[in-house]
Motif scaffolding. Structure first.
Motif, PDB file in Angstrom:
ATOM      1  N   TYR A  39      20.997  36.863  11.218  1.00 18.85           N
ATOM      2  CA  TYR A  39      20.423  35.942  12.200  1.00 18.85           C
ATOM      3  C   TYR A  39      18.906  35.841  12.074  1.00 18.85           C
ATOM      4  O   TYR A  39      18.331  34.760  12.191  1.00 18.85           O
ATOM      5  CB  TYR A  39      20.785  36.347  13.639  1.00 18.85           C
ATOM      6  CG  TYR A  39      20.211  35.370  14.648  1.00 18.85           C
ATOM      7  CD1 TYR A  39      20.886  34.178  14.933  1.00 18.85           C
ATOM      8  CD2 TYR A  39      18.983  35.595  15.253  1.00 18.85           C
ATOM      9  CE1 TYR A  39      20.349  33.250  15.815  1.00 18.85           C
ATOM     10  CE2 TYR A  39      18.440  34.675  16.140  1.00 18.85           C
ATOM     11  CZ  TYR A  39      19.133  33.507  16.412  1.00 18.85           C
ATOM     12  OH  TYR A  39      18.585  32.588  17.281  1.00 18.85           O
ATOM     13  N   THR A  40      18.250  36.978  11.844  1.00 21.19           N
ATOM     14  CA  THR A  40      16.784  36.964  11.824  1.00 21.19           C
ATOM     15  C   THR A  40      16.205  36.704  10.436  1.00 21.19           C
ATOM     16  O   THR A  40      15.013  36.489  10.294  1.00 21.19           O
ATOM     17  CB  THR A  40      16.217  38.304  12.354  1.00 21.19           C
ATOM     18  OG1 THR A  40      16.776  39.387  11.598  1.00 21.19           O
ATOM     19  CG2 THR A  40      16.543  38.496  13.826  1.00 21.19           C
ATOM     20  N   ARG A  41      17.073  36.686   9.420  1.00 25.25           N
ATOM     21  CA  ARG A  41      16.592  36.677   8.031  1.00 25.25           C
ATOM     22  C   ARG A  41      15.582  35.573   7.717  1.00 25.25           C
ATOM     23  O   ARG A  41      14.513  35.838   7.206  1.00 25.25           O
ATOM     24  CB  ARG A  41      17.772  36.612   7.064  1.00 25.25           C
ATOM     25  CG  ARG A  41      17.331  36.708   5.605  1.00 25.25           C
ATOM     26  CD  ARG A  41      18.529  36.776   4.681  1.00 25.25           C
ATOM     27  NE  ARG A  41      19.322  37.969   4.947  1.00 25.25           N
ATOM     28  CZ  ARG A  41      20.656  38.004   4.939  1.00 25.25           C
ATOM     29  NH1 ARG A  41      21.352  36.910   4.696  1.00 25.25           N
ATOM     30  NH2 ARG A  41      21.301  39.126   5.187  1.00 25.25           N
ATOM     31  N   ASN A  42      15.917  34.327   7.982  1.00 25.74           N
ATOM     32  CA  ASN A  42      15.018  33.241   7.580  1.00 25.74           C
ATOM     33  C   ASN A  42      14.266  32.589   8.736  1.00 25.74           C
ATOM     34  O   ASN A  42      13.787  31.478   8.628  1.00 25.74           O
ATOM     35  CB  ASN A  42      15.825  32.183   6.820  1.00 25.74           C
ATOM     36  CG  ASN A  42      16.453  32.759   5.563  1.00 25.74           C
ATOM     37  OD1 ASN A  42      15.775  33.430   4.786  1.00 25.74           O
ATOM     38  ND2 ASN A  42      17.730  32.523   5.360  1.00 25.74           N
ATOM     39  N   ARG A  43      14.202  33.308   9.847  1.00 23.14           N
ATOM     40  CA  ARG A  43      13.565  32.729  11.025  1.00 23.14           C
ATOM     41  C   ARG A  43      12.270  33.434  11.421  1.00 23.14           C
ATOM     42  O   ARG A  43      11.676  33.089  12.427  1.00 23.14           O
ATOM     43  CB  ARG A  43      14.545  32.753  12.212  1.00 23.14           C
ATOM     44  CG  ARG A  43      15.767  31.885  12.001  1.00 23.14           C
ATOM     45  CD  ARG A  43      16.727  32.031  13.179  1.00 23.14           C
ATOM     46  NE  ARG A  43      17.813  31.067  13.145  1.00 23.14           N
ATOM     47  CZ  ARG A  43      19.008  31.270  12.585  1.00 23.14           C
ATOM     48  NH1 ARG A  43      19.246  32.422  11.968  1.00 23.14           N
ATOM     49  NH2 ARG A  43      19.938  30.340  12.610  1.00 23.14           N
ATOM     50  N   GLY A  44      11.854  34.423  10.646  1.00 23.66           N
ATOM     51  CA  GLY A  44      10.676  35.227  10.996  1.00 23.66           C
ATOM     52  C   GLY A  44       9.386  34.586  10.535  1.00 23.66           C
ATOM     53  O   GLY A  44       9.384  33.407  10.233  1.00 23.66           O
ATOM     54  N   PRO A  45       8.305  35.355  10.445  1.00 27.09           N
ATOM     55  CA  PRO A  45       8.237  36.787  10.768  1.00 27.09           C
ATOM     56  C   PRO A  45       8.425  37.065  12.264  1.00 27.09           C
ATOM     57  O   PRO A  45       8.106  36.230  13.092  1.00 27.09           O
ATOM     58  CB  PRO A  45       6.843  37.197  10.296  1.00 27.09           C
ATOM     59  CG  PRO A  45       6.066  35.945  10.161  1.00 27.09           C
ATOM     60  CD  PRO A  45       7.040  34.845   9.915  1.00 27.09           C
ATOM     61  N   TRP A  46       8.944  38.265  12.541  1.00 27.79           N
ATOM     62  CA  TRP A  46       9.267  38.669  13.909  1.00 27.79           C
ATOM     63  C   TRP A  46       8.316  39.747  14.403  1.00 27.79           C
ATOM     64  O   TRP A  46       7.910  40.615  13.639  1.00 27.79           O
ATOM     65  CB  TRP A  46      10.695  39.217  13.962  1.00 27.79           C
ATOM     66  CG  TRP A  46      11.716  38.196  13.596  1.00 27.79           C
ATOM     67  CD1 TRP A  46      12.160  37.893  12.334  1.00 27.79           C
ATOM     68  CD2 TRP A  46      12.419  37.314  14.478  1.00 27.79           C
ATOM     69  NE1 TRP A  46      13.088  36.882  12.400  1.00 27.79           N
ATOM     70  CE2 TRP A  46      13.272  36.508  13.691  1.00 27.79           C
ATOM     71  CE3 TRP A  46      12.409  37.138  15.872  1.00 27.79           C
ATOM     72  CZ2 TRP A  46      14.104  35.540  14.254  1.00 27.79           C
ATOM     73  CZ3 TRP A  46      13.247  36.177  16.426  1.00 27.79           C
ATOM     74  CH2 TRP A  46      14.079  35.385  15.625  1.00 27.79           C
ATOM     75  N   VAL A  47       7.976  39.656  15.677  1.00 30.92           N
ATOM     76  CA  VAL A  47       7.184  40.717  16.307  1.00 30.92           C
ATOM     77  C   VAL A  47       7.985  41.314  17.457  1.00 30.92           C
ATOM     78  O   VAL A  47       8.689  40.590  18.162  1.00 30.92           O
ATOM     79  CB  VAL A  47       5.840  40.213  16.891  1.00 30.92           C
ATOM     80  CG1 VAL A  47       4.662  40.655  16.057  1.00 30.92           C
ATOM     81  CG2 VAL A  47       5.845  38.718  17.098  1.00 30.92           C
ATOM     82  N   LEU A  48       7.854  42.613  17.632  1.00 28.23           N
ATOM     83  CA  LEU A  48       8.490  43.289  18.762  1.00 28.23           C
ATOM     84  C   LEU A  48       7.662  42.972  20.001  1.00 28.23           C
ATOM     85  O   LEU A  48       6.490  43.339  20.080  1.00 28.23           O
ATOM     86  CB  LEU A  48       8.524  44.799  18.511  1.00 28.23           C
ATOM     87  CG  LEU A  48       9.139  45.645  19.623  1.00 28.23           C
ATOM     88  CD1 LEU A  48      10.637  45.370  19.748  1.00 28.23           C
ATOM     89  CD2 LEU A  48       8.893  47.124  19.362  1.00 28.23           C
TER      90      LEU A  48
END
Length: 85
Positions: A39-48
């Motif tokens: 789910y998160t693979r191509n939607r980042g970059p992600w921050v906590l």
């Protein structure tokens, strides 16, 4: 020894939230950064942007289901804002 936790990631590109729970949060976050989660693979970059510790993974999962059931970006944003505020 890690504590189970609810966590919320936010995409820096789409502002979407990802709600999850994990037994070992640092390891789980590393998985997300490495692209192991579809789910998160191509939607980042992600921050906590939020984390909430629990005594057991069962409690963390229950909280994860509760937050996901809101289905509202605003409700999740308010949760984060209250924690930061």
């Amino acid at each position: 020894s890690f504590m189970p936790a609810l966590y919320i990631l936010q995409s820096t590109t789409t502002a979407l939230f990802y709600v999850g729970s994990a037994l070992d949060l640092p390891n789980r976050l590393a998985d997300h950064q490495r692209g192991h989660s579809p789910y998160t693979r191509n939607r980042g970059p992600w921050v906590l942007v939020y984390q909430e510790p629990f005594n057991t993974l069962v409690e963390a999962r229950r909280r994860e289901r509760q937050v996901k059931s809101w289905k509202s970006h605003r409700s999740i944003q308010e949760l984060i804002d209250r924690a930061v505020g």
